[in-house]
Design a protein around this motif. Structure first.
Motif, PDB file in Angstrom:
ATOM      1  N   THR A 199       0.850  -1.185   0.000  1.00  0.00           N
ATOM      2  CA  THR A 199       0.000   0.000   0.000  1.00  0.00           C
ATOM      3  C   THR A 199       0.889   1.239   0.000  1.00  0.00           C
ATOM      4  OG1 THR A 199      -1.712  -1.142   1.260  1.00  0.00           O
ATOM      5  CG2 THR A 199      -1.821   1.253   1.207  1.00  0.00           C
ATOM      6  N   GLU A 210       0.805   5.325   0.250  1.00  0.00           N
ATOM      7  CA  GLU A 210      -0.140   6.298   0.784  1.00  0.00           C
ATOM      8  C   GLU A 210       0.510   7.675   0.850  1.00  0.00           C
ATOM      9  OE1 GLU A 210      -3.197   6.709   4.592  1.00  0.00           O
ATOM     10  OE2 GLU A 210      -1.713   5.091   4.529  1.00  0.00           O
ATOM     11  N   GLU A 237      -7.714   4.234  -3.524  1.00  0.00           N
ATOM     12  CA  GLU A 237      -8.077   4.304  -2.107  1.00  0.00           C
ATOM     13  C   GLU A 237      -9.494   3.806  -1.831  1.00  0.00           C
ATOM     14  OE1 GLU A 237      -8.371   8.413  -0.711  1.00  0.00           O
ATOM     15  OE2 GLU A 237      -8.353   9.030  -2.817  1.00  0.00           O
ATOM     16  N   LYS A 262      -5.196   9.069  -2.933  1.00  0.00           N
ATOM     17  CA  LYS A 262      -4.245   9.128  -1.829  1.00  0.00           C
ATOM     18  C   LYS A 262      -3.570   7.775  -1.593  1.00  0.00           C
ATOM     19  CE  LYS A 262      -6.327  12.809   0.986  1.00  0.00           C
ATOM     20  NZ  LYS A 262      -6.853  13.137   2.342  1.00  0.00           N
ATOM     21  N   LYS A 263      -4.110   6.730  -2.228  1.00  0.00           N
ATOM     22  CA  LYS A 263      -3.569   5.391  -2.010  1.00  0.00           C
ATOM     23  C   LYS A 263      -3.521   4.596  -3.306  1.00  0.00           C
ATOM     24  CE  LYS A 263      -5.032   4.294   2.749  1.00  0.00           C
ATOM     25  NZ  LYS A 263      -5.849   3.339   3.552  1.00  0.00           N
TER      26      LYS A 263
END
Length: 759
Positions: free
Chosen positions: A660, A662, A708, A735-736
């Motif tokens: 992940t 971020e 995200e 954002k992810k």
């Protein structure tokens, strides 16, 4: 009486074409230069005087592509060339693990015609160079024999990959031919006149089993006395193709202008050899064999070498000298052949290896006196001795990739090749090469545009190797064996292993490292111990108490003892490898390199892997576990094992491995790079070698990328390539990024060298 029709001089059809870069020569080097430049955005004309691409690797010659890996017969671990060369070899492995040269032709053609920026001219030979001034080429004139058309090819930049250097020669570029004296570069291995100044040409044949007796009547021109070849007793009914590389001739002739004469001499040898195999009575196993193919053009090794602003020499290769302008590397041996070739009493080659790979500087890749001429392939600026290493195809093509990127910089900045160093563009060149997959020894990628550099990275797990003990079997120590183990800075762990002895005996175990950081030659013995084994199973512990001051691989070495069996595992992990004190006569490896006179090379042992399905890792337990597969490795700028695996790997018991990425603020992401492990230690020879798999066992096959909110951005099934460049049709703002992967198999954990994201 002559009419006007007879008196008038007709003219050939003429086509004028222009581009940003004209590449002459469609061997592997020309292909890689052209595709690399085209992918960078340049308009490219690729001119090839043959009907297919590939040069010596094509179906016309059928030589395997090799470079720094050297048939896995040297100490250059994880040294297969990267970038486009890697892409081509991996593609060939997937489509063509049997090594069919015709299939390799189609792979190269596919790669070139897929690039819309390339104009490909086959069967087209350059024969004239025009210049706008003494040191500037303005155009080339070429002729295609198939459509009876002349081409006028204009560009601001030119690259000569033609092998004989036709563009460099006609333009007046400074060049050399033949060996330099020992004194010029202080090269102790520079050959004497008796040994010869040039390497010759080779020509191969293929045979096949028809299942029934086949007679053979040799042509009248065939060599009728096979004993004229001192090594004639080496011929056999099993070997064919480039395994008979030593059928070589021409080193005492002009290897440019005498090529047709050389070819005829090689034809005599080839047809005479087949006559000997079929009709001498010494090979009854050849009764059903037929001569399937004989080369019609010889594979050239050496002719002209052109001068750049630097000439690579023996010391650069042997001492692994560093260069501020490094853009590529080599690793093949210094491989000189006797000038008399197949008729010589001397061995067919004289290979001397360095302890590791060496840098190749950019200053070797352009002419020192023709301003807009790049050099690539075997004609780069190198002494005869250094050329003996740089000349092999994978190295030559690797160099050509650097030219392709350099040409883009020259176009964008309106400069000439040498100006890349003068106007501080070198750092840009090196960065763009690294981004394209071009590993440069000692240099890591630092890319401020990569959004991953500012991300928080989380992994569902990180592999810590406490034990390699799955799918085990006991194998005898018929040969000295070692396990390469990556250690971080700090104390070497205690190592537990099992040994089974047929009788009471001794087992010697050593801990070794390489004196030079980044090498894989175990020339520094740290500690040694001897175990006294009882008959039957012995559980033993190694505790060397060694403190390592930097991250590096160490060798746990077990001495040869056929009365002892060690436990091996089928587990295969990125950056983990067993090596053996092997002999590989194909590359003059006899277990140890020992010079009989001072020729300026080093003496050392060879420790090489076995080919799969062999080459199993040793089953070892580590206390504490090896913790070198951390997630932050994916942004360290190195995309292969070096002093460390440089990879993130998931735990075996992680059922759904994921990464992940971020960010605090949403990022606009348009391109994603994922770099997987396709085993840079495998040489992937393109012909004759039948490989055991079409996809490397470490390579992640299936993965998905989500944003995200969990929305799927991209999915890949059946991946087999090293570099996956994902260009999103519509950039995503998120954002992810979540990357889900599947383990390649139950014995191989999912691993990833790098993730890069760009707006």
């Amino acid at each position: 009486m002559l009419t006007a029709d007879y008196v008038a001089q007709r003219e050939l059809k003429l086509e004028e074409r222009s581009a940003d870069l004209v590449v002459t020569g469609g061997g592997l080097s020309g292909v890689c230069a052209a595709i690399t430049a085209a992918r960078a955005g340049l308009k490219v004309i690729l001119v090839q005087d043959r009907p297919v691409l590939g040069g010596n690797s094509s179906s016309e010659v059928r030589l395997w592509v090799l470079g720094a890996t050297s048939h896995m017969g040297n100490n250059n671990r994880w040294a297969r060339e990267g970038g486009l060369v890697d892409e081509i070899l991996v593609e060939n492995m997937y489509r063509n693990p049997e090594g069919n040269p015709l299939i390799f032709d189609t792979i190269l053609l596919d790669k070139v015609v897929a690039e819309k920026n390339i104009q490909l001219l086959l069967n087209t030979a350059v024969y004239q160079v025009d210049k706008s001034s003494a040191d500037i080429i303005s155009s080339l004139t070429a002729f295609c024999s198939q459509n009876s058309t002349q081409y006028l090819l204009q560009a601001p930049l030119f690259c000569d990959c033609s092998g004989d250097g036709i563009v460099g020669f006609l333009s007046g570029a400074a060049f050399r031919m033949g060996a330099e004296a020992k004194e010029e570069f202080d090269e102790k291995f520079a050959p004497t006149e008796a040994y010869g100044e040039l390497l010759g040409h080779s020509l191969y044949f293929y045979s096949k089993d028809t299942g029934k007796p086949v007679k053979y009547i040799a042509p009248d021109f065939a060599l009728d006395d096979i004993t004229k070849i001192p090594r004639f007793k080496s011929f056999n009914a099993q070997e064919f193709g480039c395994k008979l590389w030593w059928i070589e001739y021409g080193g005492r002739l002009d290897t440019v202008h005498d090529t047709e004469q050389i070819k005829w001499e090689l034809w005599k040898v080839v047809y005479g050899t087949w006559n000997y195999i079929k009709n001498s009575g010494n090979f009854p196993e050849a009764e059903n064999l037929a001569l399937e193919w004989v080369g019609t053009i010889p594979g050239k090794r050496e002719s002209r070498r052109f001068e750049g602003d630097y000439m690579l020499n023996q010391q650069d290769v042997v001492n692994q000298n560093t260069h501020f302008d490094a853009v590529a590397y080599g690793g093949w041996s210094i491989d000189l052949h006797p000038a008399d070739g197949v008729f010589s009493e001397k061995p067919g080659c004289n290979q001397w290896h360095s302890k590791g790979i060496y840098q190749i500087p950019y200053r070797c890749l352009y002419s020192k006196n023709i301003k807009n001429l790049f050099l690539a392939g075997r004609i780069i600026s190198a002494s005869h001795v250094a050329f003996a290493s740089t000349r092999v195809m994978a190295t030559s093509a690797y160099v050509a990739q650097a030219v392709g990127v350099a040409a883009k910089i020259c176009k964008d900045r309106s400069i000439y090749p040498a100006d890349i160093i003068k106007d501080n563009s070198l750092a840009v060149l090196q960065k763009e090469l690294l981004k394209s997959g071009q590993y440069i020894p000692g240099i890591a990628l630092h890319d401020d545009a990569d959004l991953v550099q500012s991300a928080k990275i989380h992994a569902s797990s990180e592999l810590v190797i406490n034990a390699m003990d799955a799918d085990t079997q006991y194998l005898p120590l018929e040969i000295a064996t070692a396990q390469l183990i990556p250690l971080a800075e700090g104390e070497c762990p205690r190592i537990v292993f099992n040994a089974e002895a047929d009788e009471e005996t001794q087992l010697k175990v050593e801990l070794r490292t390489s004196l030079k950081i980044g090498n894989f030659t175990p020339d520094n013995t740290i500690a040694s111990t001897v175990f006294y084994l009882k008959k039957g199973n012995n559980t033993l512990m190694l505790n060397f108490g060694y403190e390592q001051s930097n991250a590096a691989y160490v060798f746990i070495m077990f001495g040869k003892n056929p009365r002892v069996k060690l436990q091996f595992t089928g587990q295969r992990i990125t950056g983990m490898l067993s090596v053996f004190n092997l002999v590989n006569k194909n590359v003059s490896n006899y277990g140890r390199q020992t010079q009989t006179e001072d020729i300026g090379v080093e003496e050392f042992e060879f420790w090489c892997p076995q080919r799969r399905p062999w080459g199993l890792n040793l089953a070892l337990n580590f206390k504490p576990g090896l913790d070198v597969f951390r997630v932050d490795n994916i942004r360290n700028g190195i995309d292969r094992p070096t002093v460390q695996p440089n990879a993130w790997a998931a735990s075996y018991d992680d059922a759904s491995p994921k990464l992940t990425l971020e960010w605090e603020e949403a990022q606009s992401i348009g391109t994603i790079h994922l770099i997987f492990d396709t085993d840079y230690d495998h040489p992937m020879e393109t012909v004759l070698i039948h490989h055991p798999e079409s996809v490397m066992p470490f390579c992640v096959r299936n993965y998905t990328i989500s944003d995200e909110s969990g929305q799927l951005i991209y999915e890949k099934k059946g991946n087999y390539q090293t570099r996956n460049i994902i260009i999103l049709a519509n950039p995503v703002k998120t954002k992810k990024l979540i990357i889900h992967m599947e383990h390649p198999s139950a014995l191989v954990p999912a691993a990833l060298f790098a993730v890069r994201c760009y707006a």
